[in-house]
Motif scaffolding. Structure first.
Motif, PDB file in Angstrom:
ATOM      1  N   LEU A  73      55.455  59.570 -20.094  1.00  0.00           N
ATOM      2  CA  LEU A  73      56.607  59.333 -20.965  1.00  0.00           C
ATOM      3  C   LEU A  73      57.355  58.077 -20.536  1.00  0.00           C
ATOM      4  O   LEU A  73      57.628  57.881 -19.339  1.00  0.00           O
ATOM      5  CB  LEU A  73      57.567  60.524 -20.921  1.00  0.00           C
ATOM      6  CG  LEU A  73      57.266  61.731 -21.820  1.00  0.00           C
ATOM      7  CD1 LEU A  73      55.928  62.365 -21.475  1.00  0.00           C
ATOM      8  CD2 LEU A  73      58.377  62.770 -21.711  1.00  0.00           C
ATOM      9  N   THR A 128      63.679  64.013 -22.298  1.00  0.00           N
ATOM     10  CA  THR A 128      64.360  62.739 -22.051  1.00  0.00           C
ATOM     11  C   THR A 128      65.868  62.950 -22.016  1.00  0.00           C
ATOM     12  O   THR A 128      66.376  63.981 -22.460  1.00  0.00           O
ATOM     13  CB  THR A 128      64.019  61.725 -23.154  1.00  0.00           C
ATOM     14  OG1 THR A 128      64.350  62.291 -24.437  1.00  0.00           O
ATOM     15  CG2 THR A 128      62.542  61.368 -23.136  1.00  0.00           C
ATOM     16  N   THR A 170      66.211  51.221 -29.574  1.00  0.00           N
ATOM     17  CA  THR A 170      65.821  52.276 -28.645  1.00  0.00           C
ATOM     18  C   THR A 170      64.298  52.370 -28.647  1.00  0.00           C
ATOM     19  O   THR A 170      63.628  51.828 -29.534  1.00  0.00           O
ATOM     20  CB  THR A 170      66.423  53.625 -29.055  1.00  0.00           C
ATOM     21  OG1 THR A 170      65.831  54.039 -30.291  1.00  0.00           O
ATOM     22  CG2 THR A 170      67.927  53.513 -29.225  1.00  0.00           C
ATOM     23  N   ASP A 189      69.608  60.960 -22.998  1.00  0.00           N
ATOM     24  CA  ASP A 189      70.162  59.854 -23.784  1.00  0.00           C
ATOM     25  C   ASP A 189      70.857  58.847 -22.874  1.00  0.00           C
ATOM     26  O   ASP A 189      71.634  59.225 -21.990  1.00  0.00           O
ATOM     27  CB  ASP A 189      71.176  60.381 -24.806  1.00  0.00           C
ATOM     28  CG  ASP A 189      70.531  61.256 -25.866  1.00  0.00           C
ATOM     29  OD1 ASP A 189      69.291  61.250 -25.949  1.00  0.00           O
ATOM     30  OD2 ASP A 189      71.273  61.946 -26.594  1.00  0.00           O
ATOM     31  N   TYR A 208      60.673  56.964 -16.623  1.00  0.00           N
ATOM     32  CA  TYR A 208      59.238  57.287 -16.661  1.00  0.00           C
ATOM     33  C   TYR A 208      59.012  58.633 -15.990  1.00  0.00           C
ATOM     34  O   TYR A 208      59.619  58.943 -14.965  1.00  0.00           O
ATOM     35  CB  TYR A 208      58.425  56.217 -15.933  1.00  0.00           C
ATOM     36  CG  TYR A 208      56.977  56.623 -15.694  1.00  0.00           C
ATOM     37  CD1 TYR A 208      56.052  56.574 -16.733  1.00  0.00           C
ATOM     38  CD2 TYR A 208      56.555  57.084 -14.449  1.00  0.00           C
ATOM     39  CE1 TYR A 208      54.737  56.965 -16.532  1.00  0.00           C
ATOM     40  CE2 TYR A 208      55.239  57.478 -14.239  1.00  0.00           C
ATOM     41  CZ  TYR A 208      54.332  57.415 -15.286  1.00  0.00           C
ATOM     42  OH  TYR A 208      53.029  57.814 -15.084  1.00  0.00           O
ATOM     43  N   SER A 262      58.884  63.916 -31.130  1.00  0.00           N
ATOM     44  CA  SER A 262      59.787  62.785 -30.914  1.00  0.00           C
ATOM     45  C   SER A 262      60.677  62.622 -32.142  1.00  0.00           C
ATOM     46  O   SER A 262      60.196  62.718 -33.278  1.00  0.00           O
ATOM     47  CB  SER A 262      58.994  61.498 -30.670  1.00  0.00           C
ATOM     48  OG  SER A 262      58.158  61.626 -29.539  1.00  0.00           O
ATOM     49  N   HIS A 309      60.883  55.891 -21.754  1.00  0.00           N
ATOM     50  CA  HIS A 309      62.044  56.136 -22.609  1.00  0.00           C
ATOM     51  C   HIS A 309      63.210  55.235 -22.229  1.00  0.00           C
ATOM     52  O   HIS A 309      63.541  55.073 -21.051  1.00  0.00           O
ATOM     53  CB  HIS A 309      62.460  57.607 -22.481  1.00  0.00           C
ATOM     54  CG  HIS A 309      63.794  57.913 -23.076  1.00  0.00           C
ATOM     55  ND1 HIS A 309      64.018  57.932 -24.439  1.00  0.00           N
ATOM     56  CD2 HIS A 309      64.988  58.202 -22.492  1.00  0.00           C
ATOM     57  CE1 HIS A 309      65.288  58.226 -24.664  1.00  0.00           C
ATOM     58  NE2 HIS A 309      65.897  58.393 -23.505  1.00  0.00           N
ATOM     59  N   THR A 335      66.658  57.821 -28.580  1.00  0.00           N
ATOM     60  CA  THR A 335      65.599  58.600 -29.217  1.00  0.00           C
ATOM     61  C   THR A 335      65.184  59.682 -28.217  1.00  0.00           C
ATOM     62  O   THR A 335      65.459  59.570 -27.021  1.00  0.00           O
ATOM     63  CB  THR A 335      64.397  57.702 -29.573  1.00  0.00           C
ATOM     64  OG1 THR A 335      64.156  56.789 -28.486  1.00  0.00           O
ATOM     65  CG2 THR A 335      64.664  56.898 -30.826  1.00  0.00           C
ATOM     66  N   ARG A 336      64.524  60.720 -28.684  1.00  0.00           N
ATOM     67  CA  ARG A 336      64.232  61.843 -27.797  1.00  0.00           C
ATOM     68  C   ARG A 336      62.781  62.296 -27.913  1.00  0.00           C
ATOM     69  O   ARG A 336      62.148  62.148 -28.958  1.00  0.00           O
ATOM     70  CB  ARG A 336      65.152  63.036 -28.106  1.00  0.00           C
ATOM     71  CG  ARG A 336      66.609  62.804 -27.759  1.00  0.00           C
ATOM     72  CD  ARG A 336      67.451  64.026 -28.083  1.00  0.00           C
ATOM     73  NE  ARG A 336      68.865  63.812 -27.767  1.00  0.00           N
ATOM     74  CZ  ARG A 336      69.833  64.689 -28.016  1.00  0.00           C
ATOM     75  NH1 ARG A 336      69.528  65.849 -28.603  1.00  0.00           N
ATOM     76  NH2 ARG A 336      71.084  64.413 -27.695  1.00  0.00           N
ATOM     77  N   ILE A 337      62.298  62.886 -26.813  1.00  0.00           N
ATOM     78  CA  ILE A 337      60.975  63.511 -26.786  1.00  0.00           C
ATOM     79  C   ILE A 337      61.157  64.949 -26.317  1.00  0.00           C
ATOM     80  O   ILE A 337      61.801  65.201 -25.289  1.00  0.00           O
ATOM     81  CB  ILE A 337      60.009  62.771 -25.839  1.00  0.00           C
ATOM     82  CG1 ILE A 337      59.884  61.293 -26.229  1.00  0.00           C
ATOM     83  CG2 ILE A 337      58.636  63.439 -25.844  1.00  0.00           C
ATOM     84  CD1 ILE A 337      59.097  60.459 -25.232  1.00  0.00           C
ATOM     85  N   SER A 355      60.938  55.153 -27.344  1.00  0.00           N
ATOM     86  CA  SER A 355      60.351  56.294 -26.634  1.00  0.00           C
ATOM     87  C   SER A 355      58.858  56.334 -26.949  1.00  0.00           C
ATOM     88  O   SER A 355      58.465  56.196 -28.111  1.00  0.00           O
ATOM     89  CB  SER A 355      61.001  57.617 -27.051  1.00  0.00           C
ATOM     90  OG  SER A 355      62.360  57.658 -26.669  1.00  0.00           O
TER      91      SER A 355
END
Length: 600
Positions: A147, A167, A134, A169, A195, A208, A149, A153-155, A136
């Motif tokens: 961004l 973001t 993954t 999933d 994006y 993150s 992604h 993973t997450r922001i 980000s």
């Protein structure tokens, strides 16, 4: 805890002076960042994280990058994939041209990186090992967070007391604890990356995390832990470790990684500061033949206008000849003009093509504001055309093809020339075209940087500029294509495709009154299919022009069957504006007639 770090410092890996930029663009983007990772209950840590916080010109032009990746545990080479994603992105992104936008730079890097990972997993001796991860990333540049992604993973953004997940999933959940990735780096030959651009404000915190954290604690718990750490003045790496620790206590059995970036200040340079930077070098005094400046002797004046002067000069130490361009003293108090003059040499140093005049560095530091160009013996394209009563179509097409090659060099750097006209193209002694004058260029990467001065909106020369440039917009390649098509039309006919009326057009409605005059009206030797190519290139609507220079050049050299129909095309295709005006007028007459009969 396996690894952690916190930073407000410069990127020591970038030597001073590398990637230098106009100093007037340097505003204030201050931030504090930290990160931490823990392998948790796993035997190995397949997460990876990285920060790059450069100083000076690199921070201004490329920004600050924070990256996090989670190697897919079901893939044998997941850990290596995550490390490659982070390390390669942080290295290669900063190696892209500083004229590129953040989006373009990152997407080029990610596309190449994905292809490499996919190739390692398919069709090589390592095909049994899956290089999947993954990814980000957040790139902070000027007033914007960019961004990128893919995966799970997450922001998050924490603004005040409100935390927001930025973001989504790319996964499919099949149970409370089991889910499968639908998208990841190296999973497919075609990469689709989410994006988005987000305005940043002082105090914003970007957090993150990998799924070892956010699958076990909620966003509110993450926000609470971060806020407590900030309130108590904890180092950022300790705050990140606390977030990971909270997820671990909640039962997480995965690797845990957290990154935290806080925006401390974000603002462009103050106007006074910007003007001081722009006026660091004084304007040269008026120059005449025989005068000397910085070791150069003025040989003769090549061109003079209210905006600039161009002289042929000789270096008295080496006897080397250059062309010197100096600004007009009429604009000594105009910051927007001075910025364009400064940017002209910056742009010229980034273009390397046989069809573009080179900006060169002198052997000595300048004491005045000017720039040097290579000497090109020849004449302007306007002079070349004026010296010939008639021109061969193949000669014009050859010159236009050379100019298109030079414009492609601008396109590759995400630049639009915006002032292509006969006086801004030289034809040398060998008959080769050379583009010059970059003072009106639009640079995508520079356009992303906020400044405190008001820039001119409409640049270029009205007779040759695309309509959209009059109100400060650009259609990229298609804007320069309009200028190139106009140039080709004029070389073949001695006229402009819409006549002199285009010079007075300012708003979209003004252009609606213009009518294209077929080129063979002026020059009967021009084939219908070449006129079709010219007509398309100079369409008043950007969406109807060619998408690339190559398409235009191909149609100038090869009959396009669509254009061979010529005047036999339906009227609605040949002149849609007039067609619909007449239709509207007819309908109005019919409506009035019907109303008259009804009232009578």
């Amino acid at each position: 805890m396996d690894r952690s770090s916190s930073s407000k410092s410069r990127d020591a890996s970038i030597p001073p002076g590398v990637g230098s930029s106009p100093v007037h663009l340097e505003g204030h983007l201050d931030l504090t960042a930290g990160q931490a990772t823990d392998r948790g209950l796993r035997a190995a840590n397949e997460d990876c994280m990285g920060l790059r916080i450069p100083e000076g010109p690199t921070r201004t032009l490329k920004g600050v990058a924070a990256v996090i990746a989670d190697g897919v545990s079901s893939a044998e080479a997941g850990r290596e994939a995550a490390e490659v994603c982070v390390q390669s992105f942080l290295s290669d992104y900063y190696g892209t041209p500083d004229s590129w936008t953040v989006k373009h730079s990152a997407q080029v890097v990610l596309t190449a990186l994905n292809r490499w990972l996919y190739a390692k997993s398919h069709g090589t001796h390592e095909a049994h090992r899956g290089y999947v991860s993954t990814f980000s990333a957040v790139v902070f540049k000027s007033r914007t967070a960019h961004l990128f992604h893919v995966g799970d993973t997450r922001i998050h953004r924490l603004r005040g007391d409100r935390i927001e997940l930025l973001t989504r999933d790319h996964s499919t959940r099949i149970s409370d604890r089991d889910c499968y990735l639908a998208r990841a780096m190296g999973m497919d030959a075609h990469l689709e990356v989410d994006y988005q651009e987000i305005e940043i404000l002082p105090g914003d915190c970007f957090i993150s995390t990998t799924d070892g954290i956010h699958d076990w604690i909620g966003t509110e718990e993450i926000a609470e832990t971060v806020q407590e750490g900030l309130a108590s003045g904890q180092p950022f790496e300790e705050i990140c470790a606390a977030v990971a620790g909270r997820a671990k206590r909640a039962g997480s059995d995965d690797n845990l990684t957290c990154q935290l970036v806080r925006i401390d200040a974000v603002e462009p340079a103050e106007t006074d500061e910007l003007v001081r930077a722009l006026t660091r070098l004084p304007f040269p005094p008026p120059l005449t033949v025989g005068d000397r400046i910085d070791g150069y002797r003025i040989e003769r004046e090549l061109h003079a206008s209210p905006r600039s002067q161009i002289h042929l000069v000789v270096d008295e130490e080496t006897a080397q000849r250059f062309v010197m361009k100096t600004p007009s003293v009429n604009f000594e108090d105009d910051p927007a003009y001075i910025e364009r003059f400064v940017m002209e040499s910056w742009i010229g140093r980034r273009i390397d093509h046989p069809a573009v005049v080179r900006i060169v560095d002198g052997p000595r530091p300048p004491r005045f504001l000017y720039h040097l160009m290579e000497e090109v013996e020849g004449e302007t394209l306007g002079e070349w055309r004026a010296a010939r009563e008639t021109v061969e179509i193949r000669d014009v097409v050859e010159l236009v093809e050379q100019i298109a090659g030079g414009l492609r060099a601008f396109e590759r750097m995400e630049m639009v020339h915006q002032d292509l006209k006969p006086d801004n193209v030289l034809v040398d002694r060998e008959g080769r075209a050379r583009i010059l004058d970059f003072g009106s260029c639009w640079v995508a990467g520079i356009h992303e940087i906020a400044v405190s001065i008001e820039r001119d909106v409409a640049l270029g020369t009205a007779s040759y500029s695309a309509p959209e440039t009059r109100w400060g917009e650009t259609a990229g390649v298609r804007s320069d294509l309009f200028s190139l098509g106009t140039l080709a039309y004029e070389l073949l006919t001695g006229q402009l495709p819409y006549g002199e009326a285009i010079e007075s057009c300012r708003a979209p409605k003004d252009f609606e009154r213009l009518e294209y005059v077929p080129s063979h009206h002026w020059n009967p030797m021009i084939p219908i299919w070449i006129d079709g190519a010219l007509r398309k290139a100079v369409s008043l609507r950007a969406g109807r022009r060619y998408e690339t220079f190559s398409e235009f050049i191909y149609d100038l050299k090869n009959p396009n069957p669509r254009f061979l129909r010529g005047e036999n095309r339906p009227w609605i295709e040949r002149n849609p504006t007039r067609f619909w005006r007449i239709v509207a007028a007819v309908l109005l007459v019919l409506e009035l007639g019907t109303l008259w009969l009804w009232l009578g």
